[in-house]
Scaffold this motif. Structure first.
Motif, PDB file in Angstrom:
ATOM      1  N   ALA A 122      40.678 106.466  59.392  1.00 14.15           N
ATOM      2  CA  ALA A 122      41.306 105.320  60.045  1.00 14.15           C
ATOM      3  C   ALA A 122      41.024 105.351  61.537  1.00 14.15           C
ATOM      4  CB  ALA A 122      42.813 105.356  59.805  1.00 14.15           C
ATOM      5  N   SER A 123      40.992 104.184  62.134  1.00 19.44           N
ATOM      6  CA  SER A 123      40.784 104.065  63.572  1.00 19.44           C
ATOM      7  C   SER A 123      41.754 103.055  64.146  1.00 19.44           C
ATOM      8  CB  SER A 123      39.367 103.582  63.883  1.00 19.44           C
ATOM      9  OG  SER A 123      38.426 104.541  63.540  1.00 19.44           O
ATOM     10  N   VAL A 124      42.207 103.350  65.349  1.00 22.25           N
ATOM     11  CA  VAL A 124      43.045 102.438  66.106  1.00 22.25           C
ATOM     12  C   VAL A 124      42.470 102.404  67.508  1.00 22.25           C
ATOM     13  CG1 VAL A 124      45.339 102.056  67.081  1.00 22.25           C
ATOM     14  CG2 VAL A 124      45.121 102.971  64.776  1.00 22.25           C
ATOM     15  N   LYS A 125      42.304 101.204  68.049  1.00 20.05           N
ATOM     16  CA  LYS A 125      41.800 101.080  69.411  1.00 20.05           C
ATOM     17  C   LYS A 125      42.473  99.892  70.066  1.00 20.05           C
ATOM     18  CE  LYS A 125      37.570 100.262  72.071  1.00 20.05           C
ATOM     19  NZ  LYS A 125      36.112 100.014  71.988  1.00 20.05           N
ATOM     20  N   HIS A 126      43.040 100.127  71.243  1.00 15.45           N
ATOM     21  CA  HIS A 126      43.657  99.052  72.005  1.00 15.45           C
ATOM     22  C   HIS A 126      43.171  99.135  73.443  1.00 15.45           C
ATOM     23  CE1 HIS A 126      46.251  97.696  68.811  1.00 15.45           C
ATOM     24  NE2 HIS A 126      46.598  98.945  68.589  1.00 15.45           N
TER      25      HIS A 126
ATOM     26  N   ILE B   1      45.923 113.772  59.401  1.00 13.67           N
ATOM     27  CA  ILE B   1      45.162 114.983  59.719  1.00 13.67           C
ATOM     28  C   ILE B   1      43.918 114.593  60.517  1.00 13.67           C
ATOM     29  CG2 ILE B   1      45.999 116.364  57.765  1.00 13.67           C
ATOM     30  CD1 ILE B   1      43.439 115.596  56.260  1.00 13.67           C
ATOM     31  N   ASP B   2      43.314 115.590  61.118  1.00 14.61           N
ATOM     32  CA  ASP B   2      42.081 115.392  61.893  1.00 14.61           C
ATOM     33  C   ASP B   2      42.235 114.285  62.937  1.00 14.61           C
ATOM     34  OD1 ASP B   2      40.841 117.404  60.415  1.00 14.61           O
ATOM     35  OD2 ASP B   2      40.150 115.982  58.912  1.00 14.61           O
TER      36      ASP B   2
ATOM     37  N   ILE C  10      47.159 111.066  55.019  1.00 13.43           N
ATOM     38  CA  ILE C  10      47.467 111.716  53.744  1.00 13.43           C
ATOM     39  C   ILE C  10      47.988 110.671  52.767  1.00 13.43           C
ATOM     40  CG2 ILE C  10      48.936 113.429  52.616  1.00 13.43           C
ATOM     41  CD1 ILE C  10      48.745 115.029  55.301  1.00 13.43           C
ATOM     42  N   ASP C  11      48.868 109.776  53.258  1.00 13.99           N
ATOM     43  CA  ASP C  11      49.295 108.659  52.420  1.00 13.99           C
ATOM     44  C   ASP C  11      48.416 107.466  52.780  1.00 13.99           C
ATOM     45  OD1 ASP C  11      50.231 107.759  54.863  1.00 13.99           O
ATOM     46  OD2 ASP C  11      52.119 107.034  54.061  1.00 13.99           O
ATOM     47  N   GLN C  12      48.086 106.691  51.832  1.00  8.05           N
ATOM     48  CA  GLN C  12      47.139 105.603  52.060  1.00  8.05           C
ATOM     49  C   GLN C  12      47.808 104.236  52.152  1.00  8.05           C
ATOM     50  OE1 GLN C  12      43.874 106.083  52.775  1.00  8.05           O
ATOM     51  NE2 GLN C  12      44.386 108.246  52.743  1.00  8.05           N
ATOM     52  N   ASP C  13      49.124 104.207  52.365  1.00 10.36           N
ATOM     53  CA  ASP C  13      49.788 102.902  52.401  1.00 10.36           C
ATOM     54  C   ASP C  13      49.704 102.216  53.765  1.00 10.36           C
ATOM     55  OD1 ASP C  13      51.643 104.201  54.000  1.00 10.36           O
ATOM     56  OD2 ASP C  13      53.334 103.907  52.650  1.00 10.36           O
TER      57      ASP C  13
END
Length: 149
Positions: free
Chosen positions: A2-6, A88-89, A116-119
């Motif tokens: 996953a990625s988050v960028k603001h 993680i990571d 870890i959870d994919q929701d």
């Protein structure tokens, strides 16, 4: 992964913003989502390898290691050593760049991690933490802010 960028444009010059951000142990002084911050092991907070423990405003905690800091480029990166979040990571980077004539700044804060959870819950939590951080930074500097993405 996953990625988050603001990215935010803040009406303050880059050096002023960098002076606040580069102090790895001072996040609790400006981020409203962080109640307390300490650096472990007596290390300097401004060198790679130092570890800070954040007590979050909601009572949770995160331990983060400063991976790199470049005062000339006005950027740093950090990763999670330990967290109550189900991720993680985790790796994040913060960059400050001049905007326009240099009296304003672009602050880009991004993170990459595995959930870890994919929701998607933790994706939203990380995103909200970054946006709250950018808004809190602008508020501390008494500057206006525009979140561009």
């Amino acid at each position: 992964m996953a990625s988050v960028k603001h990215t935010a444009i803040i009406d303050a010059d880059p050096q002023t913003i960098w002076h606040v951000l580069r102090k790895f142990d001072s996040i609790a002084e400006w981020h409203t989502g962080v109640a307390h911050c300490t650096v472990e092991g007596g290390k300097s907070a401004d060198i790679g390898g130092s570890i800070r423990k954040l007590t979050l405003a909601d009572g949770g905690f995160v331990r983060q290691r400063l991976l790199s800091v470049d005062n000339d480029l006005m950027e740093f990166s950090y990763g999670h050593e330990e967290s109550e979040l189900c991720i993680i990571d985790f790796l994040a980077a913060v960059k400050v760049r001049p905007e326009g004539n240099g009296s304003r700044s672009t602050v880009t804060w991004q993170a990459h991690f595995d959930m870890i959870d994919q929701d998607g819950t933790y994706h939203s939590i990380v995103s909200a933490f970054i946006i709250e951080g950018q808004q809190s930074l602008a508020s501390k500097l008494m500057a206006s802010i525009t979140i561009t993405d």
